[in-house]
Motif scaffolding. Structure first.
Motif, PDB file in Angstrom:
ATOM      1  N   VAL A   1      38.065 -17.041  93.694  1.00  0.00           N
ATOM      2  CA  VAL A   1      38.422 -18.003  94.747  1.00  0.00           C
ATOM      3  C   VAL A   1      38.595 -17.348  96.112  1.00  0.00           C
ATOM      4  CG1 VAL A   1      39.439 -19.751  93.269  1.00  0.00           C
ATOM      5  CG2 VAL A   1      40.883 -17.944  94.179  1.00  0.00           C
ATOM      6  N   SER A   2      38.756 -16.021  96.138  1.00  0.00           N
ATOM      7  CA  SER A   2      38.875 -15.402  97.455  1.00  0.00           C
ATOM      8  C   SER A   2      37.525 -15.365  98.170  1.00  0.00           C
ATOM      9  CB  SER A   2      39.471 -14.005  97.335  1.00  0.00           C
ATOM     10  OG  SER A   2      38.614 -13.199  96.597  1.00  0.00           O
ATOM     11  N   GLU A   3      36.462 -15.690  97.455  1.00  0.00           N
ATOM     12  CA  GLU A   3      35.151 -15.704  98.111  1.00  0.00           C
ATOM     13  C   GLU A   3      34.527 -17.086  98.204  1.00  0.00           C
ATOM     14  OE1 GLU A   3      32.371 -12.774  96.964  1.00  0.00           O
ATOM     15  OE2 GLU A   3      33.911 -11.244  96.724  1.00  0.00           O
ATOM     16  N   ILE A   4      35.272 -18.082  97.808  1.00  0.00           N
ATOM     17  CA  ILE A   4      34.750 -19.441  97.971  1.00  0.00           C
ATOM     18  C   ILE A   4      35.721 -20.266  98.816  1.00  0.00           C
ATOM     19  CG2 ILE A   4      33.549 -19.413  95.760  1.00  0.00           C
ATOM     20  CD1 ILE A   4      35.795 -21.334  94.769  1.00  0.00           C
ATOM     21  N   GLY A   5      35.213 -21.336  99.346  1.00  0.00           N
ATOM     22  CA  GLY A   5      36.070 -22.259 100.078  1.00  0.00           C
ATOM     23  C   GLY A   5      35.913 -23.630  99.455  1.00  0.00           C
ATOM     24  N   VAL A   6      36.983 -24.380  99.416  1.00  0.00           N
ATOM     25  CA  VAL A   6      36.924 -25.701  98.810  1.00  0.00           C
ATOM     26  C   VAL A   6      37.550 -26.714  99.748  1.00  0.00           C
ATOM     27  CG1 VAL A   6      37.505 -27.061  96.792  1.00  0.00           C
ATOM     28  CG2 VAL A   6      37.203 -24.620  96.560  1.00  0.00           C
TER      29      VAL A   6
ATOM     30  N   SER B   1      35.922 -16.663 105.674  1.00  0.00           N
ATOM     31  CA  SER B   1      34.465 -16.514 105.598  1.00  0.00           C
ATOM     32  C   SER B   1      33.936 -16.513 104.159  1.00  0.00           C
ATOM     33  CB  SER B   1      33.995 -15.219 106.254  1.00  0.00           C
ATOM     34  OG  SER B   1      34.794 -14.879 107.329  1.00  0.00           O
ATOM     35  N   PRO B   2      34.092 -17.632 103.467  1.00  0.00           N
ATOM     36  CA  PRO B   2      33.613 -17.681 102.085  1.00  0.00           C
ATOM     37  C   PRO B   2      32.088 -17.686 102.034  1.00  0.00           C
ATOM     38  CG  PRO B   2      34.287 -19.858 102.787  1.00  0.00           C
ATOM     39  CD  PRO B   2      34.641 -18.929 103.901  1.00  0.00           C
ATOM     40  N   LYS B   3      31.562 -17.274 100.909  1.00  0.00           N
ATOM     41  CA  LYS B   3      30.101 -17.265 100.757  1.00  0.00           C
ATOM     42  C   LYS B   3      29.602 -18.584 100.199  1.00  0.00           C
ATOM     43  CE  LYS B   3      29.700 -12.319 100.316  1.00  0.00           C
ATOM     44  NZ  LYS B   3      31.061 -11.899  99.912  1.00  0.00           N
ATOM     45  N   ILE B   4      30.498 -19.278  99.528  1.00  0.00           N
ATOM     46  CA  ILE B   4      30.138 -20.583  98.978  1.00  0.00           C
ATOM     47  C   ILE B   4      31.184 -21.586  99.417  1.00  0.00           C
ATOM     48  CG2 ILE B   4      29.739 -21.909  96.877  1.00  0.00           C
ATOM     49  CD1 ILE B   4      29.102 -19.324  95.451  1.00  0.00           C
ATOM     50  N   LEU B   5      30.727 -22.768  99.768  1.00  0.00           N
ATOM     51  CA  LEU B   5      31.674 -23.808 100.169  1.00  0.00           C
ATOM     52  C   LEU B   5      31.430 -25.054  99.319  1.00  0.00           C
ATOM     53  CD1 LEU B   5      33.866 -24.536 102.263  1.00  0.00           C
ATOM     54  CD2 LEU B   5      32.059 -25.409 103.720  1.00  0.00           C
ATOM     55  N   PHE B   6      32.467 -25.505  98.640  1.00  0.00           N
ATOM     56  CA  PHE B   6      32.372 -26.747  97.889  1.00  0.00           C
ATOM     57  C   PHE B   6      33.013 -27.848  98.715  1.00  0.00           C
ATOM     58  CE2 PHE B   6      32.677 -23.545  94.446  1.00  0.00           C
ATOM     59  CZ  PHE B   6      31.441 -23.769  93.882  1.00  0.00           C
TER      60      PHE B   6
ATOM     61  N   HIS C   1      23.378 -22.496 108.604  1.00  0.00           N
ATOM     62  CA  HIS C   1      22.261 -21.830 109.266  1.00  0.00           C
ATOM     63  C   HIS C   1      22.644 -20.434 109.743  1.00  0.00           C
ATOM     64  CE1 HIS C   1      18.292 -22.303 110.849  1.00  0.00           C
ATOM     65  NE2 HIS C   1      18.664 -21.773 112.007  1.00  0.00           N
ATOM     66  N   LYS C   2      23.815 -20.360 110.383  1.00  0.00           N
ATOM     67  CA  LYS C   2      24.215 -19.120 111.039  1.00  0.00           C
ATOM     68  C   LYS C   2      24.734 -18.071 110.066  1.00  0.00           C
ATOM     69  CE  LYS C   2      27.556 -19.021 114.085  1.00  0.00           C
ATOM     70  NZ  LYS C   2      28.434 -19.638 115.093  1.00  0.00           N
ATOM     71  N   ASN C   3      25.599 -18.516 109.154  1.00  0.00           N
ATOM     72  CA  ASN C   3      26.241 -17.547 108.265  1.00  0.00           C
ATOM     73  C   ASN C   3      25.689 -17.542 106.843  1.00  0.00           C
ATOM     74  OD1 ASN C   3      27.901 -16.833 110.377  1.00  0.00           O
ATOM     75  ND2 ASN C   3      29.463 -18.333 109.818  1.00  0.00           N
ATOM     76  N   GLY C   4      24.721 -18.414 106.613  1.00  0.00           N
ATOM     77  CA  GLY C   4      24.114 -18.427 105.280  1.00  0.00           C
ATOM     78  C   GLY C   4      25.063 -18.834 104.176  1.00  0.00           C
ATOM     79  N   VAL C   5      26.024 -19.708 104.526  1.00  0.00           N
ATOM     80  CA  VAL C   5      26.963 -20.159 103.510  1.00  0.00           C
ATOM     81  C   VAL C   5      26.276 -21.171 102.594  1.00  0.00           C
ATOM     82  CG1 VAL C   5      29.183 -21.272 103.127  1.00  0.00           C
ATOM     83  CG2 VAL C   5      28.833 -19.890 105.152  1.00  0.00           C
ATOM     84  N   THR C   6      26.377 -20.935 101.316  1.00  0.00           N
ATOM     85  CA  THR C   6      25.857 -21.899 100.358  1.00  0.00           C
ATOM     86  C   THR C   6      26.813 -23.075 100.308  1.00  0.00           C
ATOM     87  OG1 THR C   6      25.216 -19.993  99.064  1.00  0.00           O
ATOM     88  CG2 THR C   6      25.014 -22.133  98.009  1.00  0.00           C
ATOM     89  N   MET C   7      26.261 -24.286 100.351  1.00  0.00           N
ATOM     90  CA  MET C   7      27.161 -25.439 100.331  1.00  0.00           C
ATOM     91  C   MET C   7      26.763 -26.411  99.242  1.00  0.00           C
ATOM     92  SD  MET C   7      27.780 -26.285 104.301  1.00  0.00           S
ATOM     93  CE  MET C   7      28.251 -24.983 105.418  1.00  0.00           C
TER      94      MET C   7
END
Lengths: 326, 281
Positions: free
Chosen positions: A95-100, A173-178, A203-209
């Protein structure tokens, strides 16, 4: 692959009151439990930087999938690997690398200024001060929330709160955002601003959503890929245009006329409906080009106005749910 | 060493939660004033009743036998009104809302140990009533007419030990409150068990009747049971009915119970989280 789900199953037990006249009394002693298959063999992969829309009717299993992917729920069987981790086994590092963002649940502290909540998150995620400062300024600017920072959350409007929620989910700055229904209850302006922001962030940070929503406009404007789930099964996985073509291949030309005109057949069209002074011509654009129909109509009819419509995305989805008997 | 290093951010996170929650509780001045008037009123009634017993009843000796004088009881009453505020009498409303509405999900999306996360929150909500409500009670108790007044501590060392003991009591109250929280995590159980558990703690703490006034046969049990650590032990140290030697032992007893409740809470929580059902969408 950043996210891999393989044959995930999850069942819930729901207790039910026995039927009949004394059901309520009986229910105090005996309980019938019913097993509900929330997820049934769900398999999919998501690459880094993808923006995926995850749709389905209420109770289809969307939230359950998101909860499994964010490490809150443990599936009954199957495997889920996200960034080489199993989320529900290594919850904390995952969870420290994802955002929800849950549209209907707030993660900010209700009674204290927004800024305090952000400071708290800095400590919880253990973000280095320099990185935090930079990210903070970036988000404040992009979401234009600098005026709201001193206000207690309970005094914010829904749109303002949502912007703060999004910022709070992205501070580390998570890598994945739910995103679970992020635009629920927002007005048009806030919705558009939010979509723009999400697109930009992706687009800018390449966050997977991964976006679950009932708002089809969200999907249409944001997502290149759509997954449809119903009764715990993955029913469609692909891009939105294909989905449209599959379930709504027809276009409609709406022609308003000066006076009522008798219906006649036009070669290549599927159906023509006449309502008062208006003609609705349904056709498949892959079989007959739009301009040739327009040409015929302008020649043969006393045209006042002409509008070309694609079928509404909401209608398509509704029709799709119906066809799949969801 | 590595383990220690990795626990520093956790401690900082928890401290941060504690801070923000304390700041939140600090806002409620009026609630503090209202609460304080209840406490003061209650304290006055209690003192009146004790005074009647000691002055007019035939069993005047009973009090003497229990080793407590009326003056000591008056101090005990005021201080128990104050430290009673630390006792878990309800589950923190924030946490309760999270449990019943399913927002536990959001809490689990943070890279924090949920137990210590909530521990910090609960600790803050044990402490915050002391600011306004507590200080008003204290000031009031000190300016009462002489026979109703809170007396200064029996001895300086006793006072010092009381401070230590109060700190352990604070941890103990928080640990027990957290234990109740983890019981409450099973939503199907409802409010009942949680309230029963809290009430048992309240009664056995001596907040309603100083433990030294309970029947003699129970004295040993009363001192060793966990809830004596809520306020009876510190107050005995303050009014001087407990020697500082046994004070040290009593404080370690408090800490022991704290560890027991933390362990129990953690085990129960990890068990619950495995079988967690999240309410709603």
């Amino acid at each position: 692959m950043q996210i891999e789900l393989k044959e995930i199953c999850k069942n819930y037990k729901v207790s039910q009151r026995p039927e009949g006249r004394f059901g309520m009394l009986k229910g105090a002693f005996v309980r019938n439990t019913k097993t509900i298959k929330a997820l049934d063999n769900i398999t999919f992969n998501i690459r880094q930087g993808e923006l995926v829309g995850y749709i389905g009717p209420n109770g289809a299993g969307k939230s359950t999938t998101v909860k499994i992917m964010s490490g809150i729920l443990t599936p009954d069987s199957g495997s889920c690997t996200i960034m080489n981790r199993i989320p529900y086994k290594e919850r904390k590092s995952h969870v420290s690398e994802i955002g929800v963002v849950f549209g209907q649940r707030s993660q900010l502290w209700w009674d204290v200024p927004v800024n305090d909540s952000f400071d708290l998150l800095k400590d919880i995620y253990d973000i280095p001060t320099i990185r935090y400062k930079k990210r903070f300024d970036e988000l404040i600017e992009a979401l234009s929330i600098s005026d709201l920072l001193k206000t207690p959350v309970r005094q914010l409007s829904l749109g303002q709160r949502m912007r703060c929620e999004i910022a709070s989910a992205l501070l580390h700055s998570p890598k994945i955002l739910f995103l679970d229904e992020p635009t629920i209850g927002l007005d048009a302006v806030s919705k558009l601003a939010l979509r723009d922001f999400l697109k930009n962030e992706n687009h800018k940070n390449g966050v997977t959503m991964i976006l679950t929503t009932h708002d089809m406009d969200d999907i249409e404007s944001l997502c290149s890929r759509v997954m449809v789930i119903g009764h715990g099964n993955l029913l469609y996985d692909g891009n939105l245009d294909m989905l449209k073509q599959q379930y709504a291949p027809l276009c409609n030309i709406k022609a308003s006329l000066d006076k009522k005109t008798e219906k006649f057949h036009i070669e290549g069209t599927e159906d023509i409906k006449v309502v008062g002074n208006t003609w609705n011509v349904l056709y498949d654009p892959s079989k007959i080009p739009t301009h040739s129909i327009v040409e015929i109509l302008t020649k043969k009819l006393p045209l006042k106005d002409i509008v070309i419509e694609q079928q509404d995305i909401d209608e398509i989805i509704a029709q799709m749910y119906k066809e799949m008997s969801l | 060493m590595k383990k220690l290093q990795s626990s520093i951010p956790i401690i900082r996170g928890c401290f941060s939660i504690f801070k923000i929650k304390t700041a939140e509780g600090f806002q409620y001045r009026m609630a503090g004033l209202a609460g304080a008037s209840t406490s003061i009123f209650w304290g006055l009634i209690e003192i009146t009743v004790y005074t009647i017993f000691f002055k007019y009843a035939n069993n005047r000796e009973a009090g003497l036998q229990a080793g407590m004088t009326l003056r000591q009881i008056v101090s005990y009453v005021w201080l128990s009104q104050l430290f009673f505020l630390m006792q878990p009498m309800n589950i923190d409303k924030d946490i309760l809302r999270k449990i019943t509405s399913g927002d536990v999900a959001v809490e689990l999306c943070r890279p924090l140990d949920l137990y210590f996360h909530w521990f910090a929150k609960t600790a803050a909500s044990r402490l915050t009533p002391m600011f306004w409500r507590g200080s008003i009670i204290l000031i009031f108790a000190m300016i009462m007419p002489l026979s109703y007044r809170l007396l200064p501590p029996e001895s300086l060392t006793g006072f010092f030990f009381m401070i230590l003991s109060i700190f352990s009591a604070f941890l103990l109250c928080t640990a027990y409150a957290m234990f109740i929280c983890t019981v409450r995590l099973n939503v199907a159980l409802g409010e009942g068990p949680a309230y029963i558990l809290m009430l048992i703690g309240g009664i056995l703490s001596g907040a309603y009747l100083p433990l030294q006034l309970w029947p003699d046969v129970m004295q040993k049990f009363l001192l060793y049971q966990p809830f004596a650590g809520y306020l009876d032990i510190p107050l005995r140290l303050y009014i001087g009915t407990m020697s500082t030697d046994s004070g040290l032992f009593a404080i370690s007893l408090q800490l022991c119970w704290t560890v027991v409740f933390i362990a129990a809470g953690k085990v129960l929580m990890s068990f619950r989280l495995k079988n967690l059902i999240i309410q709603g969408g």
